[in-house]
Design a protein around this motif. Sequence first.
Motif, mmCIF file in Angstrom:
data_model
loop_
_atom_site.group_PDB
_atom_site.id
_atom_site.type_symbol
_atom_site.label_atom_id
_atom_site.label_comp_id
_atom_site.label_asym_id
_atom_site.label_seq_id
_atom_site.Cartn_x
_atom_site.Cartn_y
_atom_site.Cartn_z
ATOM 1 N N SER A 97 0.848 -1.350 0.086
ATOM 2 C CA SER A 97 0.090 -0.079 0.280
ATOM 3 C C SER A 97 0.992 1.098 0.013
ATOM 4 N N ALA A 98 2.041 1.338 0.858
ATOM 5 C CA ALA A 98 2.688 2.417 1.177
ATOM 6 C C ALA A 98 3.452 2.464 -0.359
ATOM 7 N N LEU A 99 3.991 1.566 -1.118
ATOM 8 C CA LEU A 99 4.671 1.728 -2.227
ATOM 9 C C LEU A 99 3.749 2.092 -3.534
ATOM 10 N N GLY A 100 2.579 1.709 -3.289
ATOM 11 C CA GLY A 100 1.614 1.913 -4.363
ATOM 12 C C GLY A 100 1.133 3.656 -4.221
ATOM 13 N N LEU A 101 1.232 4.103 -2.970
ATOM 14 C CA LEU A 101 0.966 5.420 -2.778
ATOM 15 C C LEU A 101 1.974 6.405 -3.081
ATOM 16 N N VAL A 102 3.374 6.042 -2.637
ATOM 17 C CA VAL A 102 4.391 6.841 -3.180
ATOM 18 C C VAL A 102 4.714 6.836 -4.701
ATOM 19 N N SER A 103 4.431 5.835 -5.187
ATOM 20 C CA SER A 103 4.505 5.530 -6.622
ATOM 21 C C SER A 103 3.479 6.475 -7.510
ATOM 22 N N GLY A 104 2.231 6.349 -6.990
ATOM 23 C CA GLY A 104 1.138 7.388 -7.473
ATOM 24 C C GLY A 104 1.477 8.617 -7.509
ATOM 25 N N LEU A 105 2.242 9.196 -6.395
ATOM 26 C CA LEU A 105 2.635 10.455 -6.528
ATOM 27 C C LEU A 105 3.700 10.802 -7.530
ATOM 28 N N ALA A 106 4.760 9.703 -7.643
ATOM 29 C CA ALA A 106 5.645 9.979 -8.738
ATOM 30 C C ALA A 106 5.044 10.111 -10.088
#
Length: 229
Positions: free
Chosen positions: A206-215
Amino acid sequence: RLLTAFVTLLGVPFVMCHWYLVESPRWFLSKNRQSEAEHVLHHIAKGNGFSANMDINLKSSSVKDNSTLSKDSIQKLFSEKRLTFVMLILCYSWFVNGASYYGMTLAAGDIGMDIYTGTALSGLVEIPAVVLTYFTIDYYGRRLTLASFMMVSGVSCLSIHLLSGSMLGGSMTTFCVLFGKMCIAASFKAAYILSGEVFATSIRNSALGLVSGLARIGAVLSPFIVMAG
């Protein structure tokens, strides 16, 4: 079509990683395969230079299957003050990395040479970026590597505007663009490593999905940043 086929063929050798990379010992334990998990741990210890005999006795009950693990939602990332602070920093870092990386890639044709040469050089600097990331993480750690490369890339981007109207423009501007692209590429790689290690297993996806979405949001905005100059 020829370019698409060539790019696709470049990824074929990575299929060999299937036989080279080791499986997660945690996954082996969750599947009640203790001996294979112990073998992987011995292999990891040997790779870290620990050659002494180790007596590892694992129990399958120590790790439950994914279906029985507590389901942590993305809300847990913002449930604690320190975790929220870390999450916000990483979100900002990924957003800046995405906007800067793809912005410099799209601006490859405006660095004092034709678009083909500029794009080729922009991709070529990715090679030393990988090497620099490897050694800097090994010697200075994840956080310092990420912060340093982002700051140096930012200084390089600011230098482009300072040098563009001076007598030192031209070759120096090209150098700053390529050097900044190399640093932001190294920063992007460090961000992947750091983010994957910061969060617990239950919320890592979930965390990697969120930060990757911001990228990706930063990447979407990058063409407008380039057009704005």
